[in-house]
Design an enzyme around this catalytic site. Sequence first.
Site, PDB file in Angstrom:
ATOM      1  N   LEU A 154      47.168   4.367  17.585  1.00  0.00           N
ATOM      2  CA  LEU A 154      47.526   3.018  17.706  1.00  0.00           C
ATOM      3  C   LEU A 154      46.887   2.113  18.946  1.00  0.00           C
ATOM      4  CD1 LEU A 154      51.681   3.717  18.069  1.00  0.00           C
ATOM      5  CD2 LEU A 154      50.088   3.107  15.909  1.00  0.00           C
ATOM      6  N   ASP A 173      25.746 -17.622  13.365  1.00  0.00           N
ATOM      7  CA  ASP A 173      25.702 -16.266  12.581  1.00  0.00           C
ATOM      8  C   ASP A 173      25.817 -14.995  13.338  1.00  0.00           C
ATOM      9  OD1 ASP A 173      25.297 -14.839  10.176  1.00  0.00           O
ATOM     10  OD2 ASP A 173      23.330 -15.444   9.853  1.00  0.00           O
ATOM     11  N   ARG A 174      26.276 -14.171  12.699  1.00  0.00           N
ATOM     12  CA  ARG A 174      26.515 -12.775  13.279  1.00  0.00           C
ATOM     13  C   ARG A 174      24.841 -12.002  13.748  1.00  0.00           C
ATOM     14  NH1 ARG A 174      29.578  -8.409   9.941  1.00  0.00           N
ATOM     15  NH2 ARG A 174      31.300  -9.314  10.823  1.00  0.00           N
ATOM     16  N   THR A 188      34.864   6.915  19.259  1.00  0.00           N
ATOM     17  CA  THR A 188      35.804   7.586  18.222  1.00  0.00           C
ATOM     18  C   THR A 188      35.053   7.871  16.874  1.00  0.00           C
ATOM     19  OG1 THR A 188      37.671   6.166  18.773  1.00  0.00           O
ATOM     20  CG2 THR A 188      37.633   6.387  16.588  1.00  0.00           C
ATOM     21  N   TYR A 205      34.891 -16.702  18.954  1.00  0.00           N
ATOM     22  CA  TYR A 205      34.771 -18.009  18.364  1.00  0.00           C
ATOM     23  C   TYR A 205      34.549 -19.149  19.382  1.00  0.00           C
ATOM     24  CZ  TYR A 205      35.618 -15.192  14.144  1.00  0.00           C
ATOM     25  OH  TYR A 205      35.701 -14.274  13.165  1.00  0.00           O
ATOM     26  N   ILE A 214      43.635   0.376   5.766  1.00  0.00           N
ATOM     27  CA  ILE A 214      43.545   1.274   4.530  1.00  0.00           C
ATOM     28  C   ILE A 214      44.403   2.536   4.711  1.00  0.00           C
ATOM     29  CG2 ILE A 214      42.040   2.218   2.957  1.00  0.00           C
ATOM     30  CD1 ILE A 214      39.727   0.787   4.234  1.00  0.00           C
ATOM     31  N   TYR A 256      28.209  -0.355  14.610  1.00  0.00           N
ATOM     32  CA  TYR A 256      29.344   0.183  13.682  1.00  0.00           C
ATOM     33  C   TYR A 256      28.549   0.965  12.522  1.00  0.00           C
ATOM     34  CZ  TYR A 256      32.642   0.426   9.599  1.00  0.00           C
ATOM     35  OH  TYR A 256      33.166   0.831   8.649  1.00  0.00           O
ATOM     36  N   GLY A 270      21.839  -9.866  13.278  1.00  0.00           N
ATOM     37  CA  GLY A 270      21.584  -8.540  12.515  1.00  0.00           C
ATOM     38  C   GLY A 270      22.334  -8.866  11.345  1.00  0.00           C
ATOM     39  N   ASP A 299      30.009   1.240   2.593  1.00  0.00           N
ATOM     40  CA  ASP A 299      28.958   0.903   1.851  1.00  0.00           C
ATOM     41  C   ASP A 299      27.709   0.332   2.860  1.00  0.00           C
ATOM     42  OD1 ASP A 299      29.910  -1.629   2.804  1.00  0.00           O
ATOM     43  OD2 ASP A 299      29.685  -2.231   0.442  1.00  0.00           O
ATOM     44  N   GLU A 300      28.041   0.092   4.141  1.00  0.00           N
ATOM     45  CA  GLU A 300      27.241  -0.371   5.076  1.00  0.00           C
ATOM     46  C   GLU A 300      26.196   0.500   5.424  1.00  0.00           C
ATOM     47  OE1 GLU A 300      28.582  -2.918   8.271  1.00  0.00           O
ATOM     48  OE2 GLU A 300      30.201  -3.599   7.087  1.00  0.00           O
TER      49      GLU A 300
HETATM   50  P1  NAD Z   1      41.303  -0.307  11.087  1.00  0.00           P
HETATM   51  O1  NAD Z   1      40.833  -0.790  12.160  1.00  0.00           O
HETATM   52  O2  NAD Z   1      42.408  -1.283  10.061  1.00  0.00           O
HETATM   53  O3  NAD Z   1      42.289   0.872  11.215  1.00  0.00           O
HETATM   54  C1  NAD Z   1      41.771   1.992  11.813  1.00  0.00           C
HETATM   55  C2  NAD Z   1      42.816   2.688  12.520  1.00  0.00           C
HETATM   56  O4  NAD Z   1      42.273   4.098  13.112  1.00  0.00           O
HETATM   57  C3  NAD Z   1      44.066   2.054  13.456  1.00  0.00           C
HETATM   58  O5  NAD Z   1      45.136   2.155  12.871  1.00  0.00           O
HETATM   59  C4  NAD Z   1      43.644   2.658  14.718  1.00  0.00           C
HETATM   60  O6  NAD Z   1      44.454   2.602  15.625  1.00  0.00           O
HETATM   61  C5  NAD Z   1      42.994   3.890  14.284  1.00  0.00           C
HETATM   62  N1  NAD Z   1      42.373   4.807  15.229  1.00  0.00           N
HETATM   63  C6  NAD Z   1      41.272   4.335  16.078  1.00  0.00           C
HETATM   64  N2  NAD Z   1      40.895   5.324  16.814  1.00  0.00           N
HETATM   65  C7  NAD Z   1      41.399   6.507  16.712  1.00  0.00           C
HETATM   66  C8  NAD Z   1      41.481   7.713  17.316  1.00  0.00           C
HETATM   67  N3  NAD Z   1      40.595   7.872  18.218  1.00  0.00           N
HETATM   68  N4  NAD Z   1      42.431   8.378  16.823  1.00  0.00           N
HETATM   69  C9  NAD Z   1      43.287   8.256  15.926  1.00  0.00           C
HETATM   70  N5  NAD Z   1      43.445   7.183  15.395  1.00  0.00           N
HETATM   71  C10 NAD Z   1      42.516   6.049  15.520  1.00  0.00           C
HETATM   72  O7  NAD Z   1      40.487   0.234   9.865  1.00  0.00           O
HETATM   73  P2  NAD Z   1      40.377   0.136   8.310  1.00  0.00           P
HETATM   74  O8  NAD Z   1      39.722  -1.230   7.938  1.00  0.00           O
HETATM   75  O9  NAD Z   1      41.794   0.491   7.675  1.00  0.00           O
HETATM   76  O10 NAD Z   1      39.161   1.343   7.936  1.00  0.00           O
HETATM   77  C11 NAD Z   1      39.654   2.708   7.858  1.00  0.00           C
HETATM   78  C12 NAD Z   1      38.641   3.350   7.611  1.00  0.00           C
HETATM   79  O11 NAD Z   1      37.725   2.844   6.339  1.00  0.00           O
HETATM   80  C13 NAD Z   1      37.396   3.273   8.507  1.00  0.00           C
HETATM   81  O12 NAD Z   1      36.639   4.498   8.825  1.00  0.00           O
HETATM   82  C14 NAD Z   1      36.291   2.409   8.154  1.00  0.00           C
HETATM   83  O13 NAD Z   1      35.047   2.610   8.652  1.00  0.00           O
HETATM   84  C15 NAD Z   1      36.403   2.728   6.660  1.00  0.00           C
HETATM   85  N6  NAD Z   1      36.069   1.563   5.690  1.00  0.00           N
HETATM   86  C16 NAD Z   1      36.680   0.276   5.861  1.00  0.00           C
HETATM   87  C17 NAD Z   1      36.471  -0.735   4.853  1.00  0.00           C
HETATM   88  C18 NAD Z   1      36.922  -2.125   5.045  1.00  0.00           C
HETATM   89  O14 NAD Z   1      36.632  -3.084   4.392  1.00  0.00           O
HETATM   90  N7  NAD Z   1      38.007  -2.114   5.794  1.00  0.00           N
HETATM   91  C19 NAD Z   1      35.624  -0.651   4.018  1.00  0.00           C
HETATM   92  C20 NAD Z   1      34.726   0.653   3.852  1.00  0.00           C
HETATM   93  C21 NAD Z   1      35.064   1.830   4.783  1.00  0.00           C
HETATM   94  O1  DAU Z   2      31.175  -3.044   3.640  1.00  0.00           O
HETATM   95  C1  DAU Z   2      32.312  -2.143   4.110  1.00  0.00           C
HETATM   96  C2  DAU Z   2      32.572  -2.833   5.568  1.00  0.00           C
HETATM   97  O2  DAU Z   2      33.342  -3.989   5.449  1.00  0.00           O
HETATM   98  C3  DAU Z   2      33.494  -1.866   6.150  1.00  0.00           C
HETATM   99  O3  DAU Z   2      32.744  -0.696   6.476  1.00  0.00           O
HETATM  100  C4  DAU Z   2      33.938  -2.529   7.851  1.00  0.00           C
HETATM  101  O4  DAU Z   2      34.951  -1.621   8.189  1.00  0.00           O
HETATM  102  C5  DAU Z   2      34.552  -3.673   7.459  1.00  0.00           C
HETATM  103  O5  DAU Z   2      35.063  -4.515   8.519  1.00  0.00           O
HETATM  104  C6  DAU Z   2      33.750  -4.604   6.543  1.00  0.00           C
HETATM  105  O6  DAU Z   2      32.598  -5.139   7.276  1.00  0.00           O
HETATM  106  P1  DAU Z   2      32.163  -6.669   6.986  1.00  0.00           P
HETATM  107  O7  DAU Z   2      31.408  -7.149   8.221  1.00  0.00           O
HETATM  108  O8  DAU Z   2      31.518  -6.900   5.850  1.00  0.00           O
HETATM  109  O9  DAU Z   2      33.500  -7.398   7.180  1.00  0.00           O
HETATM  110  P2  DAU Z   2      34.163  -8.658   7.827  1.00  0.00           P
HETATM  111  O10 DAU Z   2      35.335  -9.237   7.178  1.00  0.00           O
HETATM  112  O11 DAU Z   2      34.051  -8.769   9.274  1.00  0.00           O
HETATM  113  O12 DAU Z   2      32.973  -9.770   7.370  1.00  0.00           O
HETATM  114  C7  DAU Z   2      32.548 -10.138   5.936  1.00  0.00           C
HETATM  115  C8  DAU Z   2      31.763 -11.005   5.774  1.00  0.00           C
HETATM  116  O13 DAU Z   2      32.148 -12.316   6.351  1.00  0.00           O
HETATM  117  C9  DAU Z   2      30.407 -10.674   6.699  1.00  0.00           C
HETATM  118  O14 DAU Z   2      29.423 -11.223   5.851  1.00  0.00           O
HETATM  119  C10 DAU Z   2      30.634 -11.503   7.750  1.00  0.00           C
HETATM  120  C11 DAU Z   2      31.352 -12.849   7.250  1.00  0.00           C
HETATM  121  N1  DAU Z   2      32.109 -13.385   8.301  1.00  0.00           N
HETATM  122  C12 DAU Z   2      33.023 -12.802   9.026  1.00  0.00           C
HETATM  123  C13 DAU Z   2      33.916 -13.107   9.778  1.00  0.00           C
HETATM  124  C14 DAU Z   2      34.853 -12.127  10.681  1.00  0.00           C
HETATM  125  C15 DAU Z   2      32.315 -14.715   8.414  1.00  0.00           C
HETATM  126  O15 DAU Z   2      31.386 -15.308   7.944  1.00  0.00           O
HETATM  127  N2  DAU Z   2      33.181 -15.269   9.611  1.00  0.00           N
HETATM  128  C16 DAU Z   2      34.036 -14.491  10.143  1.00  0.00           C
HETATM  129  O16 DAU Z   2      34.724 -15.239  11.217  1.00  0.00           O
END
Ligand code: NAD
Ligand code: DAU
Length: 352
Positions: free
Chosen positions: A34, A290-291, A99, A351, A12, A159, A293, A134-135
């Site tokens: 990084l 399943d994951r 972190t 996996y 993001i 998380y 929790g 939203d988690e």
């Molecule tokens: P991501 O894992 O793709 O990116 C995280 C970045 O943070 C990476 O580039 C990593 O190198 C950097 N990082 C990690 N530890 C660090 C540190 N100590 N100092 C500086 N940089 C560091 O994550 P994302 O999916 O881009 O998520 C970004 C933010 O949005 C996170 O806070 C996540 O919790 C939140 N978020 C993500 C989602 C989603 O669906 N991906 C949804 C809601 C909220």
């Molecule tokens: O809801 C916001 C969150 O969304 C963010 O805060 C997190 O950073 C982001 O990683 C994401 O979390 P989820 O656990 O929802 O995302 P993920 O893509 O890991 O999984 C999405 C759904 O799919 C979840 O119900 C678990 C399921 N899943 C995931 C993987 C990786 C599978 O069924 N198979 C898989 O291999």
Amino acid sequence: MTILVTGSAGFIGSNFVLDWLSQSEENVVSLDLLTYAGNLENLSSLSNNPHQHFVQGNIGDQALITGLLKKYQVRAIINFAAESHVDRSIHESKDFIETNIVGTYNLLESSRSYWNDLDKNLKQNFRFLNISSDEVYGSLNSSDQPSNESDPYKPNSPYSASKAATDHLVRAWFQTYNLPVLTVNSANNYGPYQFPEKLIPLCILNALKAKPLPIYGDGQQIRDWLYVKDNCTAIREILKQGQIGETYNVGGWNEKTNLSVAETLCDILDELKPKLDSKSYRDQITFVQDRPGHDKRYAIDASKLERELGWKPQENFETGLRKTVIWYLENEAWINHVVSGEYQDWVQKQYS
Ligand code: NAD
Ligand code: DAU
């Protein structure tokens, strides 16, 4: 003036920096440690852009952060830096505590010390944007209303507990020290540059490599999907117009079961990249363990953001997913670079 974007080489964060610089000439100090999830290639199109300054560093390094804030006269921090993958937090949660909680605590303290010394005008305009999830609201039943900003926090994974803890710290720094913070709780993002440990890019890559598309449990868990560029637009609006101390939910109004996400994705691939044997990619969908929790349902009520700041998502799930699939089909080199080394170790651990 300048904004500081942390986690800028992640999914993001990089989309946000690219989006910001496509419509503004305001400088961005882009900071990332990084880790395995950070990829400078995400920002490579900006390598000649004088408005972006990349720094490799840790949000927990107070001396580094305070130095950057002063040097660049930063007017806002958008903190995307985090450990973000739920499954990794289940295997090993230490980095998530360090972190997401301790790192953000240090970032808050660096910000507070810098902000305290600003003159009145700069002090008033400074913002600390806390990017959360939203988690933190926990799992909903099918009859529950989507989560809104005043719902209680009930995190269930290491998380989400770390993100909830962070949100509480951020709130306390506002209430106690008046630090001008805003918290953004976003739904599941998807789109370009997402690391293929997450469901959608993992399924795209596995489909193309004729590997199983692993669906946890019965695949009936629900997530609310938000196209990443819509999230970036929302965050920009919140930075511009949001009320300090407030929380804003960002969602796509797109609740889908995991199984239907995988099926829709297969249908798009069947159309855009049909298999040589004319079979459907759906045949590769495989139910796996399943994951632990596993939260049943997330859904976000994003009406506050629409009512107060006029933001609405532009993409529906089908249009956003199609754009995403096309991006992965067109960016084979990016994929090949991220699936080496550490990624293979992770896939084996999770996996096998
Ligand atoms: P991501 O894992 O793709 O990116 C995280 C970045 O943070 C990476 O580039 C990593 O190198 C950097 N990082 C990690 N530890 C660090 C540190 N100590 N100092 C500086 N940089 C560091 O994550 P994302 O999916 O881009 O998520 C970004 C933010 O949005 C996170 O806070 C996540 O919790 C939140 N978020 C993500 C989602 C989603 O669906 N991906 C949804 C809601 C909220
Ligand atoms: O809801 C916001 C969150 O969304 C963010 O805060 C997190 O950073 C982001 O990683 C994401 O979390 P989820 O656990 O929802 O995302 P993920 O893509 O890991 O999984 C999405 C759904 O799919 C979840 O119900 C678990 C399921 N899943 C995931 C993987 C990786 C599978 O069924 N198979 C898989 O291999």
